[in-house]
Motif scaffolding. Sequence first.
Motif, PDB file in Angstrom:
ATOM      1  N   UNK A 217       6.159   0.651  -3.348  1.00 19.67           N
ATOM      2  CA  UNK A 217       5.005   0.277  -4.167  1.00 19.67           C
ATOM      3  C   UNK A 217       3.930  -0.342  -3.270  1.00 19.67           C
ATOM      4  N   UNK A 218       2.745   0.272  -3.296  1.00 24.07           N
ATOM      5  CA  UNK A 218       1.661  -0.190  -2.431  1.00 24.07           C
ATOM      6  C   UNK A 218       1.172  -1.569  -2.866  1.00 24.07           C
ATOM      7  N   UNK A 219       0.953  -2.447  -1.898  1.00 23.88           N
ATOM      8  CA  UNK A 219       0.450  -3.788  -2.197  1.00 23.88           C
ATOM      9  C   UNK A 219      -0.855  -4.079  -1.465  1.00 23.88           C
ATOM     10  N   UNK A 220      -1.238  -3.238  -0.517  1.00 21.66           N
ATOM     11  CA  UNK A 220      -2.512  -3.376   0.173  1.00 21.66           C
ATOM     12  C   UNK A 220      -3.414  -2.211  -0.209  1.00 21.66           C
ATOM     13  N   UNK A 221      -4.706  -2.441  -0.150  1.00 25.85           N
ATOM     14  CA  UNK A 221      -5.670  -1.396  -0.460  1.00 25.85           C
ATOM     15  C   UNK A 221      -6.435  -1.017   0.803  1.00 25.85           C
ATOM     16  N   UNK A 222      -7.202   0.053   0.703  1.00 22.12           N
ATOM     17  CA  UNK A 222      -8.042   0.440   1.840  1.00 22.12           C
ATOM     18  C   UNK A 222      -9.129  -0.610   2.095  1.00 22.12           C
ATOM     19  N   UNK A 223      -9.522  -1.335   1.063  1.00 24.75           N
ATOM     20  CA  UNK A 223     -10.479  -2.435   1.255  1.00 24.75           C
ATOM     21  C   UNK A 223      -9.858  -3.561   2.075  1.00 24.75           C
ATOM     22  N   UNK A 224      -8.561  -3.811   1.860  1.00 23.55           N
ATOM     23  CA  UNK A 224      -7.866  -4.812   2.669  1.00 23.55           C
ATOM     24  C   UNK A 224      -7.848  -4.396   4.135  1.00 23.55           C
ATOM     25  N   UNK A 225      -7.627  -3.108   4.377  1.00 30.10           N
ATOM     26  CA  UNK A 225      -7.626  -2.613   5.751  1.00 30.10           C
ATOM     27  C   UNK A 225      -9.016  -2.773   6.363  1.00 30.10           C
ATOM     28  N   UNK A 226     -10.060  -2.477   5.586  1.00 30.22           N
ATOM     29  CA  UNK A 226     -11.428  -2.643   6.081  1.00 30.22           C
ATOM     30  C   UNK A 226     -11.698  -4.106   6.441  1.00 30.22           C
ATOM     31  N   UNK A 227     -11.171  -5.027   5.641  1.00 29.23           N
ATOM     32  CA  UNK A 227     -11.320  -6.448   5.941  1.00 29.23           C
ATOM     33  C   UNK A 227     -10.671  -6.785   7.279  1.00 29.23           C
ATOM     34  N   UNK A 228      -9.434  -6.312   7.496  1.00 30.77           N
ATOM     35  CA  UNK A 228      -8.719  -6.600   8.730  1.00 30.77           C
ATOM     36  C   UNK A 228      -9.420  -5.980   9.942  1.00 30.77           C
ATOM     37  N   UNK A 229      -9.932  -4.768   9.777  1.00 27.49           N
ATOM     38  CA  UNK A 229     -10.653  -4.120  10.876  1.00 27.49           C
ATOM     39  C   UNK A 229     -11.947  -4.864  11.209  1.00 27.49           C
ATOM     40  N   UNK A 230     -12.650  -5.297  10.174  1.00 30.54           N
ATOM     41  CA  UNK A 230     -13.860  -6.075  10.405  1.00 30.54           C
ATOM     42  C   UNK A 230     -13.570  -7.394  11.081  1.00 30.54           C
ATOM     43  N   UNK A 231     -12.451  -8.006  10.698  1.00 33.22           N
ATOM     44  CA  UNK A 231     -12.047  -9.274  11.302  1.00 33.22           C
ATOM     45  C   UNK A 231     -11.747  -9.092  12.792  1.00 33.22           C
ATOM     46  N   UNK A 232     -11.017  -8.025  13.121  1.00 33.05           N
ATOM     47  CA  UNK A 232     -10.671  -7.766  14.521  1.00 33.05           C
ATOM     48  C   UNK A 232     -11.920  -7.546  15.368  1.00 33.05           C
ATOM     49  N   UNK A 233     -12.937  -6.911  14.800  1.00 32.55           N
ATOM     50  CA  UNK A 233     -14.150  -6.644  15.564  1.00 32.55           C
ATOM     51  C   UNK A 233     -14.923  -7.929  15.882  1.00 32.55           C
ATOM     52  N   UNK A 234     -14.660  -8.998  15.129  1.00 31.96           N
ATOM     53  CA  UNK A 234     -15.388 -10.251  15.323  1.00 31.96           C
ATOM     54  C   UNK A 234     -14.631 -11.273  16.158  1.00 31.96           C
TER      55      UNK A 234
END
Length: 339
Positions: A217-234
């Motif tokens: 059962x999925x608990x993360x969304x693609x928006x969550x992944x976008x958040x993590x990717x944006x965080x890593x870039x900063x």
Amino acid sequence: MSTQPTTAPSSAGPPTRDELAHARRLLGTFQRDYSTKVVGQQNLTRALLVTLLSRGHILLESVPGLAKTLAASTMASAVQASFSRIQCTPDLLPSDIIGTQIYDAQHARFVTSLGPVHANFVLLDEINRSSAKTQSAMLEAMQERQTTIGGETHPLPEPFLVLATQNPIEEEGTYVLPQAQMDRFLLKEIVDYPTPAEEFEVLNRIESGALERRRIDATLTTDDVAFLQGLASRIYVDAAIKRYIVSLVNATRNPAAVIGPERAAYLEFGASPRGAIALLQVAKALAVLNDRDHVVPDDVKALRHAVLRHRLVLTFEAVADRVRPELLIDSLFDAVPAP
């Protein structure tokens, strides 16, 4: 799931303590769900997460049966994302991957049929079994993050991650990936056999039926992944760390001055600027995984083998003497002082 925003703020500053805490919860949720299907393989799990946070692609090398397909499908299930598996064969055509146009006789027009590459997670099984033309079509999609069918451009979904596999023990009917194409992969991870304890746990889960259900059962969304990717870039990277990365990559191009002429004779070509970029991206992703808002030298060192092993071109003497690229990478890292 937290109710915090799922997109990283546009601020150019380093992540805040609340953002890192939110990232820690998201990553903890992912790893909890992921571990219900994949036993052990900690290095593979870390490499997949780093690749995802860095918006890169990964090449996996191992003998068959070491959970590469399971790891890819489980990641897609945990992230609530689309997943497709492409079994590469010598007769596979580029249109089989990116898609084609089909004539609709009823309406007297061509209709675009998108190929399996149009998914969030794409597993290219045994990529070295496909022809050079098909490999090029796939790697172009990886680089441009779009496909062109009948003159029309189709963007690939976000996140978009390619997991390509190759079997090192079979050479018949395979096409070696050119170095320029290998360089497109952020990481090349060597997947090793499980430990006896991990293999024992696999048998227990199979006997209990815990592994019969293919999806979770999925608990993360693609928006969550976008958040993590944006965080890593900063993530903040000090100038001293950047100079350290540049020194390491330049050492691969001028090894004699760093590790001596004897070992340098095993190295024909060093890493391209993509190697420096990959070290930087991987270090920032590891900082997020380690709950930090800045990069430390250990982040640069942690995945040095996976970042550089496919970017170094060894001489014939190295192959004849069975010198592994990891040995040369360690020598270079030992010789270049860290800040």
